[in-house]
Design a protein around this motif. Structure first.
Motif, mmCIF file in Angstrom:
data_model
loop_
_atom_site.group_PDB
_atom_site.id
_atom_site.type_symbol
_atom_site.label_atom_id
_atom_site.label_comp_id
_atom_site.label_asym_id
_atom_site.label_seq_id
_atom_site.Cartn_x
_atom_site.Cartn_y
_atom_site.Cartn_z
ATOM 1 N N MET A 66 0.818 -1.202 0.000
ATOM 2 C CA MET A 66 0.000 0.000 0.000
ATOM 3 C C MET A 66 0.859 1.262 0.000
ATOM 4 S SD MET A 66 -3.048 -0.895 -0.375
ATOM 5 C CE MET A 66 -3.834 0.699 -0.115
ATOM 6 N N ALA A 67 1.986 1.233 0.671
ATOM 7 C CA ALA A 67 2.895 2.383 0.633
ATOM 8 C C ALA A 67 3.462 2.573 -0.768
ATOM 9 C CB ALA A 67 4.032 2.188 1.639
ATOM 10 N N LEU A 68 3.790 1.468 -1.430
ATOM 11 C CA LEU A 68 4.254 1.550 -2.812
ATOM 12 C C LEU A 68 3.150 2.112 -3.709
ATOM 13 C CD1 LEU A 68 6.104 -1.891 -3.115
ATOM 14 C CD2 LEU A 68 7.105 0.360 -2.654
ATOM 15 N N ALA A 69 1.895 1.742 -3.419
ATOM 16 C CA ALA A 69 0.765 2.233 -4.198
ATOM 17 C C ALA A 69 0.618 3.746 -4.060
ATOM 18 C CB ALA A 69 -0.524 1.533 -3.767
ATOM 19 N N VAL A 70 0.906 4.285 -2.871
ATOM 20 C CA VAL A 70 0.813 5.730 -2.655
ATOM 21 C C VAL A 70 1.772 6.472 -3.582
ATOM 22 C CG1 VAL A 70 1.305 7.579 -1.001
ATOM 23 C CG2 VAL A 70 -0.031 5.591 -0.289
ATOM 24 N N GLU A 105 1.487 -2.374 -12.421
ATOM 25 C CA GLU A 105 2.746 -1.677 -12.163
ATOM 26 C C GLU A 105 3.040 -1.550 -10.673
ATOM 27 O OE1 GLU A 105 4.584 2.746 -13.008
ATOM 28 O OE2 GLU A 105 3.279 1.847 -14.521
ATOM 29 N N THR A 106 1.979 -1.383 -9.867
ATOM 30 C CA THR A 106 2.164 -1.222 -8.425
ATOM 31 C C THR A 106 2.887 -2.409 -7.803
ATOM 32 O OG1 THR A 106 0.233 0.209 -8.216
ATOM 33 C CG2 THR A 106 0.926 -0.966 -6.230
ATOM 34 N N VAL A 107 2.606 -3.610 -8.302
ATOM 35 C CA VAL A 107 3.178 -4.813 -7.692
ATOM 36 C C VAL A 107 4.222 -5.487 -8.567
ATOM 37 C CG1 VAL A 107 1.065 -5.232 -6.379
ATOM 38 C CG2 VAL A 107 1.343 -6.307 -8.626
ATOM 39 N N LEU A 108 4.553 -4.874 -9.725
ATOM 40 C CA LEU A 108 5.444 -5.561 -10.660
ATOM 41 C C LEU A 108 6.817 -5.822 -10.060
ATOM 42 C CD1 LEU A 108 5.814 -6.774 -13.453
ATOM 43 C CD2 LEU A 108 6.455 -4.494 -14.294
#
Length: 431
Positions: free
Chosen positions: A45-49, A240-243
């Motif tokens: 979730m932090a990466l998503a931000v 892309e968020t989790v790639l």
């Protein structure tokens, strides 16, 4: 669209060089930023931000930004935006040098870079048809070269360079991007001036913004061209968020290998941009756009099921080919059929719909990965892309494309009586 033997003007070469240089810097940051974020946290979730922050300016200012671009000098808007982005990057460069980087800082920088990108991209999209006289064939050739160079720089060369530069220090990739923005600004400032569209009657900024949005929403072809990337961005941002996490945890790819994985997608993008005009002539622009969208969805499905890095790289290359062709055909068509005085607003509205969807995709990807597993966002992305392809196929059909091009050619003919403006006359959708 028919071929044209005329050469692209000299000014296009400088625009092409400027965007190529800037894209190379963007590619460096694109490869390094996820890895910088991973150095600070492993929380999806932090990466998503961080991923979503760069798209939020389009949600907040997209349509108004297009109205401003239609009021401002487009060339000046481009070089000022790139200069501002170069100056902005000094902040994270200094933070990285003093070991002060944080997720909130990366998110703030991504947001401000996205705001600068909003004005630059909208102005560049509106400037190009003015430079090329709204010629459909020249626009297709120009967008093919721009897309090919952007893909080569930001996808093929940039990510591996970003990974390699990161090994020299956290500040180095960001500094390289700052230099690229500065060089781009200098080149753009040297571009030739182009005639401005005839000014409209004085209206409020919000009213002009609403007029541009209405022009897109009431035209089935333009709406279809806008909805496709909007749904696509939900899918691609979820991916892309989790790639980076997917590549590390499920495929066993290291930092340098992640850059090579992105390069595989860019390689396909180069091929797609190169064959876009051929596909448009052979299949018709509308059918070609439907086929490339379907290819993207099937490729992401293959990536989700990939058992090793080689299959994953092949899937991303195929997806990149579909995206590369789409990013040549769709903008060229839009630039050929939209009146010059509305080009900034139509471009920003279309881009806003796409970019506003992106944060939802980023958070969807983070939530699915947290709730289920890191492959789930990829399967969800494939499903969204294939559903979108089926829904928008009739909206961007060959029949609608051909009718829109005929109407645009008639409107540009000085000897032809001007067609009623659907915004002013309340006319039905002509396509």
């Amino acid at each position: 669209m028919t071929q044209d033997v005329r050469r692209l003007p000299t000014g296009f070469g400088r625009l092409w060089t400027a965007q190529t240089v800037s894209s190379l810097g963007d590619g460096v940051t694109h490869g390094a930023l996820p890895l910088l974020a991973l150095m600070l946290t492993r929380d999806p979730m932090a990466l998503a931000v961080v991923t979503a922050a760069g798209t939020l300016p389009w949600l907040l200012f997209g349509v108004v930004g297009g109205a401003l671009v239609d009021r401002w000098d487009r060339r000046r808007t481009m070089w000022v935006a790139d200069t501002a982005r170069a100056v902005l990057l000094v902040i994270p460069v200094a933070a990285a040098a003093f070991d002060l980087l944080s997720i909130p800082l990366l998110a703030a920088v991504a947001f401000l870079l996205g705001l600068g990108g909003l004005f630059f991209d909208t102005a560049a999209t509106a400037y190009l048809p003015d430079l090329l006289g709204r010629d459909p064939a020249l626009l297709e050739r120009a967008n093919s070269r721009l897309r090919g160079a952007q893909t080569a720089a930001s996808g093929f060369a940039g990510p591996p360079a970003g990974s390699a530069l990161l090994a020299l220090g956290r500040a180095v990739p960001l500094l390289a991007d700052a230099v690229s923005f500065a060089l781009s600004a200098l080149l753009v400032r040297s571009l030739p001036a182009v005639p401005r569209p005839v000014p409209e009657a004085r209206e409020s900024l919000l009213r002009q913004a609403r007029a541009g949005a209405s022009y897109v929403l009431r035209n089935q072809l333009l709406l279809g061209l806008a909805l496709r990337p909007a749904v696509g961005n939900i899918a691609f941002l979820a991916l892309e968020t989790v790639l980076a996490l997917f590549a590390h945890e499920r495929l066993g790819i290291d930092t340098y290998g992640f850059g090579l994985l992105l390069t595989a997608e860019a390689t396909g993008g180069l091929l797609g941009a190169a064959v876009a005009s051929f596909l448009g002539r052979r299949l018709g622009t509308g059918t070609a756009l439907t086929c490339t969208a379907a290819v993207e969805g099937l490729a992401i499905l293959g990536l989700a099921a990939a058992p090793n890095p080689y299959v994953a790289g092949l899937a991303l290359a195929v997806c990149g080919a579909g995206m590369g062709a789409t990013m040549v055909l769709a903008p060229s068509l839009r630039q050929a059929i939209v009146p010059a005085h509305l080009m900034g607003r139509v471009a920003s509205t279309s881009r806003m719909l796409a970019m506003c969807a992106a944060p939802f995709g980023a958070f969807l990807g983070g939530w699915l990965a947290t709730t289920y597993n890191v492959r789930t966002p990829l399967y969800a992305a494939a499903g969204l892309l294939l559903t979108m392809t089926a829904v928008t196929a009739t909206m961007t059909s060959n029949r609608r494309v051909e009718a829109a091009l005929r109407d645009a050619a008639s409107a540009d003919d000085p000897g032809h009586r001007e067609s009623p403006d659907p915004l002013r006359e309340g006319a039905a959708d002509p396509v």
